[in-house]
Design a protein around this motif. Structure first.
Motif, PDB file in Angstrom:
ATOM      1  N   GLU A 196       0.837  -1.211   0.000  1.00 27.71           N
ATOM      2  CA  GLU A 196       0.000   0.000   0.000  1.00 27.71           C
ATOM      3  C   GLU A 196       0.867   1.253   0.000  1.00 27.71           C
ATOM      4  OE1 GLU A 196      -3.621   1.965   2.657  1.00 27.71           O
ATOM      5  OE2 GLU A 196      -2.331   0.422   3.496  1.00 27.71           O
ATOM      6  N   ARG A 197       1.935   1.244   0.810  1.00 28.59           N
ATOM      7  CA  ARG A 197       2.827   2.417   0.879  1.00 28.59           C
ATOM      8  C   ARG A 197       3.537   2.641  -0.442  1.00 28.59           C
ATOM      9  NH1 ARG A 197       5.606   0.637   4.621  1.00 28.59           N
ATOM     10  NH2 ARG A 197       7.380  -0.127   3.423  1.00 28.59           N
ATOM     11  N   ASP A 198       4.001   1.542  -1.061  1.00 29.20           N
ATOM     12  CA  ASP A 198       4.701   1.687  -2.345  1.00 29.20           C
ATOM     13  C   ASP A 198       3.771   2.212  -3.431  1.00 29.20           C
ATOM     14  OD1 ASP A 198       6.951   0.768  -1.114  1.00 29.20           O
ATOM     15  OD2 ASP A 198       6.826  -1.276  -1.908  1.00 29.20           O
ATOM     16  N   LEU A 199       2.535   1.728  -3.433  1.00 29.05           N
ATOM     17  CA  LEU A 199       1.574   2.228  -4.421  1.00 29.05           C
ATOM     18  C   LEU A 199       1.251   3.696  -4.186  1.00 29.05           C
ATOM     19  CD1 LEU A 199      -0.953  -0.735  -4.745  1.00 29.05           C
ATOM     20  CD2 LEU A 199       0.504   0.190  -6.558  1.00 29.05           C
ATOM     21  N   HIS A 200       1.057   4.052  -2.911  1.00 34.90           N
ATOM     22  CA  HIS A 200       0.664   5.429  -2.601  1.00 34.90           C
ATOM     23  C   HIS A 200       1.790   6.417  -2.887  1.00 34.90           C
ATOM     24  CE1 HIS A 200      -0.049   8.961   0.006  1.00 34.90           C
ATOM     25  NE2 HIS A 200      -1.323   8.731  -0.255  1.00 34.90           N
ATOM     26  N   ASP A 201       3.002   6.063  -2.466  1.00 37.07           N
ATOM     27  CA  ASP A 201       4.121   6.992  -2.601  1.00 37.07           C
ATOM     28  C   ASP A 201       4.795   6.915  -3.968  1.00 37.07           C
ATOM     29  OD1 ASP A 201       3.608   7.603   0.020  1.00 37.07           O
ATOM     30  OD2 ASP A 201       5.209   6.347   0.844  1.00 37.07           O
ATOM     31  N   GLY A 202       4.578   5.816  -4.685  1.00 35.12           N
ATOM     32  CA  GLY A 202       5.269   5.639  -5.956  1.00 35.12           C
ATOM     33  C   GLY A 202       4.375   5.819  -7.158  1.00 35.12           C
ATOM     34  N   LEU A 207       1.181   8.791 -11.258  1.00 39.14           N
ATOM     35  CA  LEU A 207       0.035   8.829 -12.167  1.00 39.14           C
ATOM     36  C   LEU A 207      -0.818  10.071 -11.939  1.00 39.14           C
ATOM     37  CD1 LEU A 207      -1.002   5.058 -12.109  1.00 39.14           C
ATOM     38  CD2 LEU A 207       0.017   6.326 -14.012  1.00 39.14           C
ATOM     39  N   VAL A 208      -0.927  10.509 -10.680  1.00 37.03           N
ATOM     40  CA  VAL A 208      -1.664  11.754 -10.401  1.00 37.03           C
ATOM     41  C   VAL A 208      -0.963  12.935 -11.075  1.00 37.03           C
ATOM     42  CG1 VAL A 208      -2.308  13.380  -8.586  1.00 37.03           C
ATOM     43  CG2 VAL A 208      -2.716  10.939  -8.275  1.00 37.03           C
ATOM     44  N   ALA A 209       0.360  12.996 -10.927  1.00 36.94           N
ATOM     45  CA  ALA A 209       1.103  14.078 -11.586  1.00 36.94           C
ATOM     46  C   ALA A 209       0.973  13.987 -13.104  1.00 36.94           C
ATOM     47  CB  ALA A 209       2.576  14.007 -11.175  1.00 36.94           C
ATOM     48  N   LEU A 210       0.947  12.762 -13.618  1.00 42.91           N
ATOM     49  CA  LEU A 210       0.784  12.561 -15.054  1.00 42.91           C
ATOM     50  C   LEU A 210      -0.564  13.088 -15.540  1.00 42.91           C
ATOM     51  CD1 LEU A 210       1.620  11.299 -17.773  1.00 42.91           C
ATOM     52  CD2 LEU A 210       0.717   9.125 -16.928  1.00 42.91           C
ATOM     53  N   ALA A 211      -1.615  12.793 -14.802  1.00 43.53           N
ATOM     54  CA  ALA A 211      -2.945  13.271 -15.184  1.00 43.53           C
ATOM     55  C   ALA A 211      -3.008  14.792 -15.185  1.00 43.53           C
ATOM     56  CB  ALA A 211      -3.991  12.688 -14.227  1.00 43.53           C
ATOM     57  N   MET A 212      -2.390  15.402 -14.167  1.00 43.72           N
ATOM     58  CA  MET A 212      -2.382  16.872 -14.117  1.00 43.72           C
ATOM     59  C   MET A 212      -1.586  17.446 -15.290  1.00 43.72           C
ATOM     60  SD  MET A 212      -1.810  17.380 -10.022  1.00 43.72           S
ATOM     61  CE  MET A 212      -1.683  19.171 -10.187  1.00 43.72           C
ATOM     62  N   GLY A 213      -0.441  16.811 -15.611  1.00 44.45           N
ATOM     63  CA  GLY A 213       0.354  17.300 -16.732  1.00 44.45           C
ATOM     64  C   GLY A 213      -0.377  17.187 -18.054  1.00 44.45           C
ATOM     65  N   VAL A 239       5.054   8.081 -17.788  1.00 48.98           N
ATOM     66  CA  VAL A 239       4.367   6.800 -17.987  1.00 48.98           C
ATOM     67  C   VAL A 239       5.361   5.646 -17.918  1.00 48.98           C
ATOM     68  CG1 VAL A 239       3.133   5.388 -19.662  1.00 48.98           C
ATOM     69  CG2 VAL A 239       2.434   7.745 -19.285  1.00 48.98           C
ATOM     70  N   LYS A 240       6.519   5.821 -18.560  1.00 47.88           N
ATOM     71  CA  LYS A 240       7.521   4.761 -18.533  1.00 47.88           C
ATOM     72  C   LYS A 240       7.992   4.489 -17.105  1.00 47.88           C
ATOM     73  CE  LYS A 240       9.399   5.448 -23.197  1.00 47.88           C
ATOM     74  NZ  LYS A 240      10.614   5.801 -23.965  1.00 47.88           N
TER      75      LYS A 240
END
Length: 390
Positions: A196-202, A207-213, A239-240
């Motif tokens: 859960e921590r790896d998904l949240h922090d990684g 992906l959130v930053a990607l969507a905003m970009g 994405v990569k």
């Protein structure tokens, strides 16, 4: 290894062990009086009222109390006599949803409580005898008192082992499995928190930053195509990176190479990521069960991580083979040594996880002499996959 129940030889000099034995024998009288009175009262009241509604529940509560007296006696034997007796398993009715009648039935047929009750009944004359002999011996038999005390406490030790130990080997094994189950549950919970921590922090944050970009690039697409193209190109790089993080996370859960090609290929892949050269030798006649294979993989993986981070080694070796009903692992390096099994360390965590599946974990790590870790796992045959199955 020194047997904790093995006593030093008797000497005329009064050692610490002898004085502890004297204290135990003198305490026998008050303890046996308490146990005898409690047992007689419990049986008389419970049996006398058994024809009524409250009789059997009172007897069940009395037997529960007998269990607690047995716990005190085991503690007394452990502290004063150096005799360690495993604690019996809890009542089944107290762990499973059986309702009131399930608890009542489990309590009334509890062999541990009934043997403790017998212990309380037969100990009264013995308690009077040992108290009298030791108290008299302190003034009359002083030169030979250590020998007399040792003989009396040997009888006490035999009584404790015979009547206050778990019912049989099966019950002791159940107690071990209860502890091991807790270790497995804790380990699984820790793994879930790590994922859960790896998904949240990684990957999630990326992906959130990607969507905003991409949203900003969409707004600039008409008014500033060059800036939008640069933002899309940056998003492509994100994405990569997100895909790579997800692959690493999936590999940490269960690597695809282990499922597809087995331990040899999977451990070779792990070894290639180690910071020192690693030689891998896997000699298995067949693949073990999936669960055992997974435990072996993650054990070696964590040990090689330790080599990379702490060993200061120049090379390492991984060996895997089958010996009868056991899967054997050995990871060795030529580093600085000094690895410890202190509770809370990574090594102790690995030992607990292997112990939970009836495994063995041994560390040999002298200072300056490298580290060799040997692990054993039970061999379980791999189940055949049905035709057409995954």
């Amino acid at each position: 290894m020194l047997d904790p129940d093995r006593l030093p030889p008797v000497r005329p000099v009064f050692s610490v062990v002898t004085w502890k034995e004297i204290c135990h024998l003198l305490a026998n009288l008050p303890m046996t009086i308490i146990g005898f009175l409690y047992t007689v009262f419990m049986i008389s009241v419970g049996a006398g009222l058994s024809v009524t509604v409250v009789g059997l529940p009172l007897l069940a509560c009395g037997l529960w109390g007998a269990r607690q007296l047995g716990r005190v006696e085991r503690w007394r034997a452990r502290v004063l006599l150096g005799t360690r007796v495993e604690e019996p398993t809890p009542l089944p009715g107290s762990r499973r949803a059986g309702g009131f009648f399930g608890w009542l039935w489990a309590s009334l047929k509890d062999p541990v409580a009934w043997r403790t009750t017998l212990y309380g009944l037969i100990r009264l004359p013995w308690g009077v005898l040992t108290f009298t002999v030791v108290l008299t011996g302190l003034f009359v038999l002083w030169p030979v008192l250590p020998y007399v005390v040792r003989g009396l406490t040997l009888v006490d030790r035999a009584m404790v082992r015979a009547l206050l130990s778990p019912s049989d080997e099966l019950e002791r094994r159940i107690a071990e499995l209860e502890t091991d189950r807790g270790v497995v549950v804790d380990a699984a919970a820790a793994d879930l928190r790590r994922i859960e921590r790896d998904l949240h922090d990684g990957a999630q944050a990326r992906l959130v930053a990607l969507a905003m970009g991409l949203g900003l690039a969409k707004e600039k697409l008409l008014e500033d195509p060059d800036a939008a193209a640069a933002m899309v190109d940056e998003a492509h790089g994100e994405v990569k990176l997100a895909l790579q993080e997800l692959r690493d996370l999936a590999r940490g859960i269960h690597p695809a190479v282990l499922t597809d090609r087995g331990l040899d290929a999977a451990l070779s892949s792990v070894a290639s990521r180690c910071t020192v050269p690693v030689r891998v030798r896997v000699d298995l006649p067949a693949r073990p069960a999936e669960a055992i294979e997974g435990i072996a993989y993650f054990t070696v993986s964590e040990l090689l991580q330790n080599v990379s981070k702490h060993a200061q080694a120049r090379s390492a070796t991984v060996e895997v083979w089958r010996s009868g009903p056991r899967l054997m692992l050995r990871v060795s390096d030529d580093g600085r040594g000094g690895a410890r099994m202190d509770r809370g360390s990574g090594m102790a965590g690995l030992a607990e996880r292997l112990g939970a599946v009836d495994g063995v974990f041994v560390v040999d790590s002298p200072e300056g002499g490298g580290t060799t870790v040997t692990a054993e796992l039970p061999w379980r045959d791999r189940r055949a996959t049905p035709a057409g199955g995954a």
